[in-house]
Design an enzyme around this catalytic site. Structure first.
Site, PDB file in Angstrom:
ATOM      1  N   ARG A   1       0.875  -1.181   0.000  1.00  9.41           N
ATOM      2  CA  ARG A   1       0.000   0.000   0.000  1.00  9.41           C
ATOM      3  C   ARG A   1       0.906   1.223   0.000  1.00  9.41           C
ATOM      4  NH1 ARG A   1      -2.785   4.035   0.250  1.00  9.41           N
ATOM      5  NH2 ARG A   1      -4.957   4.161   0.932  1.00  9.41           N
TER       6      ARG A   1
ATOM      7  N   GLU B   1     -11.555   5.015  -4.853  1.00 12.31           N
ATOM      8  CA  GLU B   1     -11.835   3.597  -5.034  1.00 12.31           C
ATOM      9  C   GLU B   1     -12.462   3.327  -6.399  1.00 12.31           C
ATOM     10  OE1 GLU B   1     -10.929   1.339  -2.896  1.00 12.31           O
ATOM     11  OE2 GLU B   1     -10.254   2.772  -1.384  1.00 12.31           O
TER      12      GLU B   1
ATOM     13  N   ARG C   1      -0.732  -5.298   4.774  1.00 18.21           N
ATOM     14  CA  ARG C   1      -0.001  -4.870   3.584  1.00 18.21           C
ATOM     15  C   ARG C   1       1.200  -4.025   3.979  1.00 18.21           C
ATOM     16  NH1 ARG C   1      -5.072  -2.193   0.521  1.00 18.21           N
ATOM     17  NH2 ARG C   1      -5.034  -1.104   2.529  1.00 18.21           N
TER      18      ARG C   1
END
Length: 323
Positions: free
Chosen positions: A81, A89, A148
């Site tokens: 990330r 999004e 992540r």
């Protein structure tokens, strides 16, 4: 019974800056202790130890504008990330209130969805298949809530995180990291110039054509699951586009592709008038001004998820929309 069709709502630091960041990280003793990157985490062995040059990896997939999947030299994989940035999004809804000045209306939400697709396309063009360097920040956690990695991503010696902000493809994420003040200045400059997603500030009428990025074309509907067996009903599997601009759009030579490498090319003379819609059907038939046929003998769009990618006549990605 098949589900309904999905109706969609409508500078850079050079290598020397990498060395500065790495000096901060190494002096703090953080780089070699990144979970999943070195032996400091005994539960994960899927990455090499950090070095003074950062962690060299290969981008194997672009999830969206701010998230990538990477592979280490030993073949194991991880998800990164991008630290400090947040692109709109494409797989879920956006809250316009998170983007300063974007109206909290359907027009604002629709504009942000398109901006997210533009950010993904930008990331694909810059990162897909590339060798990049991950640099970790001593002021930040090395893994986020979903496990992540959180990192700066450098490609060809330049910070891609910062590039997203400069081009208006992301906002500054509300977290603690070394580059925060510089990132905020860059994002504010992009917003003032209405670059990228920040054109959505005018989504309720400020822009003449409502475009985001470099194209007025948008995907408005994906019929990925035809009634019955998809392979027996190819004309019902389709993607519909609309020209949201104020001028005719010549899409001759533009391509539409799925994530599996199947590609269709619009024929010469294909022009989409302002506000007009065109539908690309998977099966065979006679093209009209509103309907084009791929001519395939089998289904293209996966029912469990795929990516609609559109490239213009020069090969530049102008739409990348996962579903």
């Amino acid at each position: 019974m098949s589900p309904p069709a999905r109706r969609l709502p409508g500078g850079l630091p050079r290598r020397g800056h990498v060395a500065v960041l790495l000096l901060l990280v190494v002096s703090a003793g953080c780089l070699s202790g990144v979970p999943g990157v070195g032996p400091a985490d005994p539960t994960r062995t899927d990455g090499p130890a950090g070095t003074d040059d950062g962690v060299e990896v290969t981008v194997i997939d672009v999830v969206d504008g701010d998230t990538i999947d990477i592979a280490y030299d030993n073949g194991t994989q991880d998800t990164v990330r991008l630290l400090g940035v947040d692109s709109p999004e494409v797989r879920s809804s956006n809250d316009p209130a998170e983007y300063t000045g974007v109206p909290t209306t359907q027009a604002g939400e629709r504009c942000l969805r398109r901006a997210g697709a533009d950010a993904s396309a930008y990331a694909v063009d810059r990162l897909a298949g590339e060798s990049v360097t991950l640099v970790f920040d001593p002021q930040s956690e090395q893994r986020g809530y979903y496990g992540r990695l959180l990192a700066y991503v450098f490609v060809d010696g330049e910070s891609f995180n910062h590039a997203l902000l400069r081009e208006g493809h992301a906002r500054v994420y509300d977290t603690t990291f070394t580059e925060r003040e510089r990132y905020e200045r860059t994002a504010e400059a992009a917003r003032a110039d209405r670059r990228g997603l920040w054109s959505c500030v005018d989504a309720d009428g400020g822009n003449a054509d409502g475009t985001v990025g470099e194209t007025a074309l948008e995907v408005i509907e994906i019929n990925y699951d035809a009634p019955g067996n998809d392979n027996d009903n190819l004309d019902e599997e389709s993607v519909t586009f609309r020209n949201d601009g104020s001028d005719p759009l010549d899409v001759s030579g533009w391509t539409v592709a799925d994530d599996g490498g199947h590609s269709y090319t619009f024929p010469d003379g294909t022009v989409v008038d302002p506000g007009a819609e065109v539908t690309l059907r998977t099966g065979s038939g006679t093209d009209t001004a509103r309907t084009y046929y791929w001519g395939r003998s089998g289904a293209v769009w996966n029912n469990d998820g795929d990516v609609v990618t559109v490239r213009n006549a020069t090969g530049s990605t102008v739409i990348r929309l996962p579903y």
